[in-house]
Every structure is written in structure tokens, then in C-alpha cells.
Scaffold this active site. Sequence first.
Site, PDB file in Angstrom:
ATOM      1  CE1 TYR A 114      -3.822  -2.458   5.385  1.00 47.06           C
ATOM      2  CE2 TYR A 114      -3.420  -0.116   5.042  1.00 47.06           C
ATOM      3  CZ  TYR A 114      -3.689  -1.369   4.530  1.00 47.06           C
ATOM      4  OH  TYR A 114      -3.785  -1.561   3.173  1.00 47.06           O
TER       5      TYR A 114
ATOM      6  CB  SER B 116      -0.838  -0.005   1.276  1.00 44.36           C
ATOM      7  OG  SER B 116      -1.448   1.251   1.485  1.00 44.36           O
TER       8      SER B 116
HETATM    9  N1  LIG Z   1      -8.751  -0.648  -0.910  1.00 45.91           N
HETATM   10  C1  LIG Z   1      -7.729   0.138  -0.614  1.00 45.91           C
HETATM   11  O1  LIG Z   1      -7.887   1.366  -0.422  1.00 45.91           O
HETATM   12  C2  LIG Z   1      -6.336  -0.443  -0.541  1.00 45.91           C
HETATM   13  C3  LIG Z   1      -5.246   0.437  -0.645  1.00 45.91           C
HETATM   14  C4  LIG Z   1      -3.959  -0.085  -0.578  1.00 45.91           C
HETATM   15  C5  LIG Z   1      -3.769  -1.431  -0.402  1.00 45.91           C
HETATM   16  N2  LIG Z   1      -4.846  -2.277  -0.296  1.00 45.91           N
HETATM   17  C6  LIG Z   1      -4.586  -3.698  -0.087  1.00 45.91           C
HETATM   18  O2  LIG Z   1      -5.170  -4.433  -1.139  1.00 45.91           O
HETATM   19  C7  LIG Z   1      -5.438  -5.754  -0.698  1.00 45.91           C
HETATM   20  C8  LIG Z   1      -6.841  -6.148  -1.144  1.00 45.91           C
HETATM   21  O3  LIG Z   1      -7.784  -5.342  -0.488  1.00 45.91           O
HETATM   22  P1  LIG Z   1      -9.106  -4.800  -1.203  1.00 45.91           P
HETATM   23  O4  LIG Z   1      -9.003  -3.335  -1.255  1.00 45.91           O
HETATM   24  O5  LIG Z   1      -9.376  -5.526  -2.431  1.00 45.91           O
HETATM   25  O6  LIG Z   1     -10.180  -5.122  -0.050  1.00 45.91           O
HETATM   26  P2  LIG Z   1     -11.403  -6.150   0.022  1.00 45.91           P
HETATM   27  O7  LIG Z   1     -12.372  -5.895  -1.070  1.00 45.91           O
HETATM   28  O8  LIG Z   1     -11.880  -6.075   1.430  1.00 45.91           O
HETATM   29  O9  LIG Z   1     -10.718  -7.564  -0.243  1.00 45.91           O
HETATM   30  C9  LIG Z   1      -9.974  -8.243   0.739  1.00 45.91           C
HETATM   31  C10 LIG Z   1      -9.896  -9.697   0.372  1.00 45.91           C
HETATM   32  O10 LIG Z   1      -9.149 -10.387   1.388  1.00 45.91           O
HETATM   33  C11 LIG Z   1      -9.929 -11.493   1.860  1.00 45.91           C
HETATM   34  N3  LIG Z   1      -9.680 -11.709   3.282  1.00 45.91           N
HETATM   35  C12 LIG Z   1      -9.918 -10.854   4.307  1.00 45.91           C
HETATM   36  N4  LIG Z   1      -9.638 -11.452   5.477  1.00 45.91           N
HETATM   37  C13 LIG Z   1      -9.220 -12.709   5.172  1.00 45.91           C
HETATM   38  C14 LIG Z   1      -8.815 -13.818   5.945  1.00 45.91           C
HETATM   39  N5  LIG Z   1      -8.778 -13.751   7.283  1.00 45.91           N
HETATM   40  N6  LIG Z   1      -8.467 -14.967   5.311  1.00 45.91           N
HETATM   41  C15 LIG Z   1      -8.525 -15.046   3.964  1.00 45.91           C
HETATM   42  N7  LIG Z   1      -8.902 -14.031   3.182  1.00 45.91           N
HETATM   43  C16 LIG Z   1      -9.247 -12.884   3.781  1.00 45.91           C
HETATM   44  C17 LIG Z   1     -11.387 -11.105   1.608  1.00 45.91           C
HETATM   45  O11 LIG Z   1     -12.201 -12.267   1.429  1.00 45.91           O
HETATM   46  P3  LIG Z   1     -13.118 -12.985   2.511  1.00 45.91           P
HETATM   47  O12 LIG Z   1     -13.761 -11.932   3.354  1.00 45.91           O
HETATM   48  O13 LIG Z   1     -14.089 -13.753   1.663  1.00 45.91           O
HETATM   49  O14 LIG Z   1     -12.212 -13.891   3.276  1.00 45.91           O
HETATM   50  C18 LIG Z   1     -11.266 -10.365   0.285  1.00 45.91           C
HETATM   51  O15 LIG Z   1     -11.287 -11.277  -0.779  1.00 45.91           O
HETATM   52  C19 LIG Z   1      -5.228  -5.750   0.811  1.00 45.91           C
HETATM   53  O16 LIG Z   1      -3.980  -6.326   1.108  1.00 45.91           O
HETATM   54  C20 LIG Z   1      -5.216  -4.277   1.163  1.00 45.91           C
HETATM   55  O17 LIG Z   1      -4.443  -4.005   2.309  1.00 45.91           O
HETATM   56  C21 LIG Z   1      -6.133  -1.801  -0.363  1.00 45.91           C
END
Ligand SMILES: NC(=O)c1ccc[n+]([C@@H]2O[C@H](COP(=O)([O-])OP(=O)(O)OC[C@H]3O[C@@H](n4cnc5c(N)ncnc54)[C@H](OP(=O)(O)O)[C@@H]3O)[C@@H](O)[C@H]2O)c1
Length: 271
Positions: A162, A149
Amino acid sequence: MTPENLPPIALVTGASSGIGYEISKELANKGFNLILVARREERLKELKNYLESEFGAKAYYLKKDLSELNSANELHQEVLSLLDELNYENLDVLVNNAGVGDLCKFEESSIEKLETMINLNILSLSKLSRLFLDSIQKSKDGAIINIASTAAFQALPQMAVYAATKAYVLSFSEAIAEEMKNSKSKVKVICICPGITESEFQVRADMSDLKINKQFVASSEAVAKYTVKSLEKGKTTAVHGIINKIGTLLPRLLPRSAIARMSNSVMNKIT
Ligand SMILES: NC(=O)c1ccc[n+]([C@@H]2O[C@H](COP(=O)([O-])OP(=O)(O)OC[C@H]3O[C@@H](n4cnc5c(N)ncnc54)[C@H](OP(=O)(O)O)[C@@H]3O)[C@@H](O)[C@H]2O)c1
């Protein structure tokens, strides 16, 4: 090496929504077969069907809570058995995408959420990288993609744990990328650093009420396309978006205390 007639195969954690969902689509579009991992089985099943009908890819899914301590070892064993069944000799690409955040002052934070974040964002990601490395090293185009991130580049008050987990992901990825460049197998290690992205992340991290200008929010689809492009280009650290790129350069130019103060005032403004 896997027989020539089989397409490359990638494992994506956190494939049930957001960036991981879109990366799975991008990889299927590029000719990969997929192993999809998350906790929500129904979502994974729907995605599997979509990838198979839309892109003609083969997709498999495994339900796993990667915040549980032994989950990476279990997943590794399950994936090796699956690859064996499918006649794959190795995994080609591992995408460590699953991650969670928590917007909260540290003094008010929950120990349970803190443990989940560290286990998922750091421990599982590191264990999966190590456990699958031997298999990926057998691939002629092996890669590990870690989703960090822009929060990795500076301290972030109100998201202290985080941001620290993402600083770990960045440092860890850059170090092993360098090791791999000097090893025989030449596995590519890529660290993707998205800025704020539209997904389910904000709701889960209690960030839905943040006052953020929409023009600074990327789509998960754009981040996924950028991720797959970065893989093709063989980048090591890839920050998505020009504003984010500039933002991640600032901490190199100013004293760390000034950067922490600036982050704090930005967080105070948007919360
Ligand atoms: N969105 C942002 O603003 C942003 C910015 C920078 C970086 N990121 C990073 O991008 C990555 C993806 O996030 P996203 O934005 O796509 O968010 P998201 O839509 O909430 O997706 C997160 C994914 O991780 C899975 N997950 C969560 N807890 C889990 C667990 N305990 N075991 C297995 N799977 C788990 C969720 O699936 P289930 O709930 O079905 O398990 C979901 O598929 C993350 O690493 C996040 O830190 C996001």
C-alpha cells in the site's frame, strides 16, 4: 472549450464513501457538475440525488470496478460519450481518489489483494490521468487531483505494498505537475496526502483494531475541504494537518534505514 452557460464538470472516482463522497459534495458546493464513479451503484444514486437537491448541481454516475484491467479504458469511453450527450467539450477536473489498503505482514499477504491494490491505486490512476489529459487540456481551469497518503513518504512495514503504491502516486504526480507547468495547457496536477482519516478504509484494510489516538484521526469532510482549497490555491503537493506535515519532513532528515526502523516500531505499537 465547453459553452459558457455550462458549469465546470468533475469526475470523482471512489465517490460512494469517505473522502471521495465528501470531495463530490465540496465540488458541487463550488458550482461543479459531477460524474461519480465506484462499484456500489445504490450509494452513487443516493449521492447524485443529494447533490442535485442540496446544491442544484447535475450529477451522473457510472458503476465501474477500477481494479479490472480494462476498466480505465472503458470508463474513458463511457465518460466521453456522456460528455458529448451533455454538450460538454471536455472534462475539467479528474479526481483519482479510489484506493484500497491492506494491513498485513508481506509473507502472509494475499496475491489477489496485492493485485487489486496495484491495479486500482497505480494502474487505473495512471491510465485515467493519461486518457483524460487530452480532454482536460481543453479546459481553461483543468486539473488532475490524485489522492496519495502520508504513507507515501516512507517505507511502511505491515503495509508495504500500500505505502509503495502511494509513493508511486506522489512521485508520478510531482513529475507530471512539473511537465504541465511547462506545457501550454497549464493543467494543474495536485497530490493530496491525508494522514489517518475516518472512512470505510480501515475496515476494508483490516485496520479497525489499530490503537490510534482519536486526536490524530481527521474527518473525511476536513480532508475534502482541504483538497478543494488546495485546488483553488494551485498547490502541487499538499499534506493534510500540521502533525502529518512534520511527520513527512522527518524522512528527509534521517537515514532511510532509520526511518524504516522507526515506522516498524510505530506499526508494532499500534497493531
Ligand atoms: N482513510 C484513510 O486513513 C486514508 C489515509 C490516506 C489516504 N487515503 C486514501 O484516500 C482515498 C479514499 O479512501 P477513503 O479513506 O475515503 O476510503 P473508503 O471510504 O473506503 O473509500 C474508498 C472509495 O474507493 C472506492 N473503491 C474501492 N475499490 C474500488 C474499485 N475496485 N473500483 C472502483 N472504486 C473502488 C469505494 O467504492 P466502492 O466500494 O463502492 O467501489 C469508495 O468509494 C484512497 O485512495 C485512500 O488510499 C485514505
